[in-house]
Design a protein around this motif. Structure first.
Motif, PDB file in Angstrom:
ATOM      1  N   ASP A  43      93.429  40.725  -8.069  1.00  0.00           N
ATOM      2  CA  ASP A  43      94.268  41.567  -8.920  1.00  0.00           C
ATOM      3  C   ASP A  43      95.657  41.657  -8.316  1.00  0.00           C
ATOM      4  N   THR A  46      96.713  45.377  -7.098  1.00  0.00           N
ATOM      5  CA  THR A  46      95.994  46.048  -6.011  1.00  0.00           C
ATOM      6  C   THR A  46      95.739  45.132  -4.824  1.00  0.00           C
ATOM      7  N   VAL A  50      88.549  40.988  -7.852  1.00  0.00           N
ATOM      8  CA  VAL A  50      87.908  41.626  -8.999  1.00  0.00           C
ATOM      9  C   VAL A  50      87.122  40.577  -9.780  1.00  0.00           C
ATOM     10  N   HIS A 170      94.798  51.975 -16.685  1.00  0.00           N
ATOM     11  CA  HIS A 170      93.472  51.385 -16.914  1.00  0.00           C
ATOM     12  C   HIS A 170      93.594  50.133 -17.782  1.00  0.00           C
ATOM     13  N   HIS A 175      90.688  47.107 -16.683  1.00  0.00           N
ATOM     14  CA  HIS A 175      89.440  47.698 -16.225  1.00  0.00           C
ATOM     15  C   HIS A 175      88.322  47.551 -17.257  1.00  0.00           C
ATOM     16  N   GLN A 178      86.783  44.217 -16.674  1.00  0.00           N
ATOM     17  CA  GLN A 178      86.016  44.270 -15.427  1.00  0.00           C
ATOM     18  C   GLN A 178      84.671  44.957 -15.648  1.00  0.00           C
ATOM     19  N   ARG A 179      84.669  46.030 -16.412  1.00  0.00           N
ATOM     20  CA  ARG A 179      83.410  46.746 -16.668  1.00  0.00           C
ATOM     21  C   ARG A 179      82.446  45.879 -17.474  1.00  0.00           C
ATOM     22  N   TYR A 218      82.121  51.432  -7.869  1.00  0.00           N
ATOM     23  CA  TYR A 218      83.080  50.547  -8.547  1.00  0.00           C
ATOM     24  C   TYR A 218      83.912  51.336  -9.550  1.00  0.00           C
ATOM     25  N   LYS A 221      86.428  53.446  -7.736  1.00  0.00           N
ATOM     26  CA  LYS A 221      87.543  52.631  -7.251  1.00  0.00           C
ATOM     27  C   LYS A 221      88.542  52.368  -8.370  1.00  0.00           C
ATOM     28  N   GLN A 222      88.045  52.100  -9.580  1.00  0.00           N
ATOM     29  CA  GLN A 222      88.946  51.891 -10.708  1.00  0.00           C
ATOM     30  C   GLN A 222      89.768  53.143 -11.000  1.00  0.00           C
ATOM     31  N   GLU A 223      89.141  54.300 -10.917  1.00  0.00           N
ATOM     32  CA  GLU A 223      89.874  55.542 -11.143  1.00  0.00           C
ATOM     33  C   GLU A 223      90.969  55.727 -10.095  1.00  0.00           C
ATOM     34  N   GLN A 225      92.498  53.321  -8.424  1.00  0.00           N
ATOM     35  CA  GLN A 225      93.550  52.348  -8.711  1.00  0.00           C
ATOM     36  C   GLN A 225      94.466  52.843  -9.831  1.00  0.00           C
TER      37      GLN A 225
END
Length: 297
Positions: A43, A46, A50, A170, A175, A178-179, A218, A221-223, A225
């Motif tokens: 990514d 970040t 990912v 997001h 994201h 990714q989910r 996971y 971590k997204q939150e 970021q």
């Protein structure tokens, strides 16, 4: 009683069943490893590795985002576009959106990379929904909604910008894709367990381990970021990033984050506040580079 001269040779053998289960698990594990290796990337915002399925394009995400947005608006109609709060939220969104390319380039440059600028294909839309929910969201493709329940908790434009910057981030960080990719891995695990002969109780135990050990960390971590990128976005748009700390203190008072952190998809408000305080010097530098001495654009 006469002994059977053939012993148990006449009985059906079951040795192959255990071997078959092992092969099934190995095949699924091999494909899962292949899926991870062939779809992982770095990514740019970040610097972290990912998982994004290469078959999921930003355009496909936008289509899914639009579909979900229309379904939500059909159930929860938006306030009139000329309502005062609608205008205020839209003005905040416009300031944030205007700074997206600048913030993306700056964050990507920190990792020696170039920003992909997925937002160029976004068809931005902003609505305020009448609801007591203390929430907001931004779906892939730039579809933003703010619930009226957030307004008294945010209290001011600076705090609202922090929340909206978080939600926009997001979508910029992809994201959602990714989910979906992570869910495919989880589905592979479920299929492997079912085909190898695990019963329902065993499958539930395995998925619980996966949830606490992989899925929930996971999501947290997204939150985190999105918290960081959103803070930089609000700062670059000349809002005061320091409003983030009292915002999350108020969020904590509303009961948000009541679950233990390890069992939640979101970091504990106390953890978020510590992170925000640590990022504040960086956010103030973003603000200083983007804004005049008076703090306006």
């Amino acid at each position: 009683m006469r002994q059977d001269p053939f012993g148990d040779q006449g009985r059906p053998r079951r040795r192959g069943r255990g071997g078959l289960r092992l092969w099934v698990l190995l095949l699924f594990a091999g494909y899962a490893v292949y899926y991870w290796v062939s779809n992982r990337s770095t990514d740019p915002y970040t610097g972290e590795t990912v998982l994004i399925d290469k078959s999921i394009t930003p355009e496909q995400e936008s289509v899914l985002g639009l579909q979900a947005y229309r379904e939500i608006l059909a159930q929860e109609p938006a306030l009139a576009a000329d309502a005062q709060i609608s205008r205020q939220v839209r003005e905040i969104a416009q300031r944030l959106i205007a700074k997206v390319p600048q913030v993306e380039d700056a964050l990507a440059a920190e990792h020696g990379m170039q920003a992909p600028h997925v937002e160029r294909a976004f068809d931005w839309e902003v609505n305020v929904l009448q609801s007591d929910q203390v929430n907001a969201f931004c779906l892939p493709g730039g579809k933003i909604a703010v619930y009226t329940g957030l307004v008294p908790v945010a209290q001011n434009a600076d705090a609202m910008a922090v929340v909206m910057g978080h939600e926009i981030s997001h979508a910029l960080l992809r994201h959602g894709a990714q989910r979906m990719s992570e869910q495919k891995l989880a589905q592979l695990g479920q299929m492997a367990g079912a085909m190898s002969g695990m019963d329902q109780q065993q499958l539930q135990a395995v998925m619980a381990v996966y949830g606490y050990g992989r899925a929930l960390p996971y999501a947290r971590k997204q939150e985190t970021q999105a918290d960081e990128m959103g803070l930089m976005l609000a700062a670059a748009a000349c809002f005061d990033p320091q409003a983030a700390v009292p915002l999350w203190q108020r969020m904590q008072q509303t009961g948000s984050g009541g679950q233990p952190e390890f069992a939640s998809t979101h970091p504990d408000p106390g953890t978020r506040i510590e992170n925000l305080q640590a990022w504040m010097p960086k956010a103030m530098r973003y603000r200083a580079r983007s804004c005049t001495a008076s703090g306006t654009q």
